[in-house]
Scaffold this motif. Structure first.
Motif, short mmCIF file in Angstrom:
data_model
loop_
_atom_site.label_atom_id
_atom_site.label_comp_id
_atom_site.label_asym_id
_atom_site.label_seq_id
_atom_site.Cartn_x
_atom_site.Cartn_y
_atom_site.Cartn_z
N ARG A 69 0.83 -1.22 0.00
CA ARG A 69 0.00 0.00 0.00
C ARG A 69 0.86 1.26 0.00
N TYR A 70 1.97 1.22 0.72
CA TYR A 70 2.85 2.39 0.75
C TYR A 70 3.47 2.62 -0.62
N ARG A 71 3.90 1.55 -1.28
CA ARG A 71 4.41 1.69 -2.66
C ARG A 71 3.34 2.29 -3.56
N GLY A 72 2.08 1.89 -3.35
CA GLY A 72 0.97 2.45 -4.11
C GLY A 72 0.80 3.94 -3.85
N GLU A 73 0.93 4.35 -2.59
CA GLU A 73 0.83 5.78 -2.27
C GLU A 73 1.94 6.57 -2.97
N LEU A 74 3.15 6.03 -2.96
CA LEU A 74 4.26 6.71 -3.62
C LEU A 74 4.07 6.74 -5.13
N ARG A 75 3.55 5.65 -5.69
CA ARG A 75 3.30 5.59 -7.13
C ARG A 75 2.23 6.59 -7.54
N ASP A 76 1.22 6.79 -6.68
CA ASP A 76 0.13 7.72 -6.98
C ASP A 76 0.52 9.19 -6.81
N ALA A 77 1.62 9.44 -6.11
CA ALA A 77 2.07 10.82 -5.89
C ALA A 77 3.57 10.92 -6.20
N PRO A 78 3.97 10.70 -7.46
CA PRO A 78 5.41 10.70 -7.78
C PRO A 78 6.09 12.04 -7.49
N GLU A 79 5.33 13.12 -7.48
CA GLU A 79 5.91 14.43 -7.19
C GLU A 79 6.44 14.52 -5.76
N SER A 80 5.96 13.64 -4.88
CA SER A 80 6.43 13.66 -3.50
C SER A 80 7.89 13.22 -3.39
N LEU A 81 8.41 12.56 -4.42
CA LEU A 81 9.80 12.11 -4.40
C LEU A 81 10.78 13.17 -4.92
N LEU A 82 10.28 14.17 -5.61
CA LEU A 82 11.15 15.15 -6.27
C LEU A 82 12.13 15.84 -5.32
N PRO A 83 11.69 16.36 -4.17
CA PRO A 83 12.66 17.01 -3.26
C PRO A 83 13.74 16.02 -2.79
N LEU A 84 13.35 14.78 -2.53
CA LEU A 84 14.32 13.79 -2.09
C LEU A 84 15.32 13.48 -3.20
N MET A 85 14.84 13.45 -4.42
CA MET A 85 15.72 13.20 -5.57
C MET A 85 16.73 14.34 -5.72
#
Length: 143
Positions: A69-85
């Motif tokens: 489910r957490y992977r699904g949340e991250l997949r549904d909001a890919p923009e949430s990874l941008l600052p970490l990237m």
């Protein structure tokens, strides 16, 4: 390209080579003052939703269901990874959590998602953005 993303508990000592230190929990860690953590940022957007976190900690769902489910949340909001990237591209990124067992927390899943997103972006950057220049070819005689 290789990226250095480290996982640590907020209760572990701060080290000079930690790089960018990001707390990625929705809740503030008990007994910790903000200054004592030497945080670069407190980034809640990439942490599990409150509902998912609660279900996992109360034992309503298994670790496998939580991870899926957490992977699904991250997949549904890919923009949430941008600052970490962005932080990972600048050097070492230390992801922090108050979880007792980091291996059973959301941090390994988050690190995997960030690394995957970085690799996908790097692969896309290696593709030509436009067709090759045909300037070396003689002009056609159609004109």
């Amino acid at each position: 390209m290789s990226y250095d993303i480290v996982l640590k508990r907020v209760y572990q000592p701060i080290e000079s080579d930690d790089g960018a230190r990001l707390l990625v929990d929705r809740l503030w860690p008990r007994g910790k003052r903000r200054e004592s953590l030497a945080l670069t940022d407190w980034y809640r957007d990439a942490s599990p939703s409150l509902t998912l976190r609660r279900q996992y900690h109360e034992g309503e769902i298994s670790a496998g269901v939580f991870a899926s489910r957490y992977r699904g949340e991250l997949r549904d909001a890919p923009e949430s990874l941008l600052p970490l990237m962005r932080y990972a591209r600048s050097g070492r990124l230390t992801l922090l959590s108050a979880a007792r067992d980091l291996d059973a927390s959301h941090l390994p899943i988050l690190r995997e998602a960030v690394l995957t997103a970085l690799q996908e972006e790097d692969a896309a950057d290696s593709e030509p953005a436009s067709p090759p220049c045909f300037g070396h070819e003689p002009p056609s005689s159609d004109t």
